[in-house]
Design a protein around this motif. Structure first.
Motif, PDB file in Angstrom:
ATOM      1  N   ALA A 162      -6.122 -23.034  15.277  1.00  0.00           N
ATOM      2  CA  ALA A 162      -6.990 -24.211  15.177  1.00  0.00           C
ATOM      3  C   ALA A 162      -8.305 -23.893  14.475  1.00  0.00           C
ATOM      4  O   ALA A 162      -9.369 -24.330  14.899  1.00  0.00           O
ATOM      5  N   GLU A 163      -8.225 -23.139  13.393  1.00  0.00           N
ATOM      6  CA  GLU A 163      -9.444 -22.741  12.688  1.00  0.00           C
ATOM      7  C   GLU A 163     -10.228 -23.953  12.182  1.00  0.00           C
ATOM      8  O   GLU A 163     -11.449 -24.042  12.348  1.00  0.00           O
ATOM      9  N   GLU A 164      -9.537 -24.905  11.581  1.00  0.00           N
ATOM     10  CA  GLU A 164     -10.249 -26.067  11.031  1.00  0.00           C
ATOM     11  C   GLU A 164     -10.865 -26.911  12.141  1.00  0.00           C
ATOM     12  O   GLU A 164     -11.982 -27.417  12.006  1.00  0.00           O
ATOM     13  N   MET A 165     -10.175 -27.036  13.261  1.00  0.00           N
ATOM     14  CA  MET A 165     -10.711 -27.825  14.357  1.00  0.00           C
ATOM     15  C   MET A 165     -11.947 -27.163  14.965  1.00  0.00           C
ATOM     16  O   MET A 165     -12.934 -27.833  15.289  1.00  0.00           O
ATOM     17  N   VAL A 166     -11.908 -25.850  15.115  1.00  0.00           N
ATOM     18  CA  VAL A 166     -13.071 -25.123  15.641  1.00  0.00           C
ATOM     19  C   VAL A 166     -14.268 -25.319  14.717  1.00  0.00           C
ATOM     20  O   VAL A 166     -15.385 -25.605  15.160  1.00  0.00           O
ATOM     21  N   ASN A 167     -14.039 -25.185  13.417  1.00  0.00           N
ATOM     22  CA  ASN A 167     -15.123 -25.360  12.458  1.00  0.00           C
ATOM     23  C   ASN A 167     -15.625 -26.800  12.425  1.00  0.00           C
ATOM     24  O   ASN A 167     -16.828 -27.045  12.256  1.00  0.00           O
ATOM     25  N   LEU A 168     -14.714 -27.756  12.596  1.00  0.00           N
ATOM     26  CA  LEU A 168     -15.104 -29.167  12.641  1.00  0.00           C
ATOM     27  C   LEU A 168     -16.024 -29.435  13.830  1.00  0.00           C
ATOM     28  O   LEU A 168     -17.043 -30.126  13.698  1.00  0.00           O
ATOM     29  N   ILE A 169     -15.691 -28.892  14.981  1.00  0.00           N
ATOM     30  CA  ILE A 169     -16.537 -29.065  16.159  1.00  0.00           C
ATOM     31  C   ILE A 169     -17.918 -28.473  15.918  1.00  0.00           C
ATOM     32  O   ILE A 169     -18.945 -29.099  16.212  1.00  0.00           O
ATOM     33  N   TYR A 170     -17.950 -27.281  15.362  1.00  0.00           N
ATOM     34  CA  TYR A 170     -19.227 -26.605  15.105  1.00  0.00           C
ATOM     35  C   TYR A 170     -20.114 -27.440  14.180  1.00  0.00           C
ATOM     36  O   TYR A 170     -21.294 -27.683  14.476  1.00  0.00           O
ATOM     37  N   LEU A 171     -19.558 -27.896  13.073  1.00  0.00           N
ATOM     38  CA  LEU A 171     -20.344 -28.668  12.117  1.00  0.00           C
ATOM     39  C   LEU A 171     -20.746 -30.030  12.674  1.00  0.00           C
ATOM     40  O   LEU A 171     -21.817 -30.554  12.349  1.00  0.00           O
TER      41      LEU A 171
END
Length: 216
Positions: free
Chosen positions: A110-119
């Protein structure tokens, strides 16, 4: 020999277990959602205390035991403590984690989801971005990740709404939060996203209930 695992991600939720322990739900780039036990994390002297809270992003060292993964150490990259200073923003942020917890799966990177949450959490702290817009952008991009989106707004033909819709679906994550919408267009955009969310995420989120009560 017990298996050691190092993952990168964000703590979605924390639950007390016994007097000093915690059960964490962590969304990781490598392994998707993981349930992790943090023994003694509630003790003031515990080295796990700071890194076993919701909104913590970091590198988590785990050891696989008989009943699941046990947290060994955390290298914290971000806490997002500032969000807690604003109750409304805190509700939006909690909703982002609740929604991610609802849609994410185990053993699905879930790399993209983790980064989406962060941003998205960073965007909440941006003074020039409205919370409602940040929420709608987050939801629409998450819908896209889950394959539950539509290429165009379901019930709007406004040019500005359609352009915003296309931007959210096609832009790199670091370009998501780079536009503003006028009030009428914002309401239209958010309404279209909300309709898709009601169909795709049939759940009553606790954070949204609190948010609704704040705005009444």
């Amino acid at each position: 020999m017990k298996e050691e695992v190092v993952v990168h991600g964000v703590v979605l939720s924390e639950h007390s277990q016994r007097e000093f322990d915690k059960r964490l739900s962590i969304l990781t780039m490598e392994e998707g959602k993981m349930t992790v036990w943090a023994s003694g994390a509630k003790r003031p002297s515990s080295p796990l205390m700071a890194g076993s809270r919701s909104f913590v992003f970091g590198t988590f060292s785990l050891k696989k035991g008989k009943s699941g993964y046990n947290l060994q150490s955390v290298k914290v990259d971000a806490y997002f403590e500032e969000i807690a200073l604003d109750l409304e923003k805190a509700c939006y942020a909690a909703y982002f984690l609740e929604l991610a917890d609802f849609v994410s799966q185990e053993n699905l990177p879930a790399e993209e989801m983790v980064n989406l949450i962060y941003l998205s959490l960073k965007a909440l702290l941006h003074k020039d971005l409205k919370n409602e817009l940040v929420r709608a952008i987050y939801e629409l991009r998450l819908l896209e990740l889950e394959g539950e989106y539509t290429e165009q707004p379901p019930f709007s033909t406004k040019k500005a709404v359609m352009e915003a819709w296309g931007h959210v679906l096609s832009s790199p994550l670091n370009k998501l939060y780079t536009f503003r919408l006028e009030e009428g267009t914002l309401l239209d955009f958010c309404g279209n996203v909300e309709m898709l969310c009601r169909e795709s995420f049939p759940m009553q989120f606790h954070s949204l209930k609190i948010l609704k009560s704040l705005k009444q």
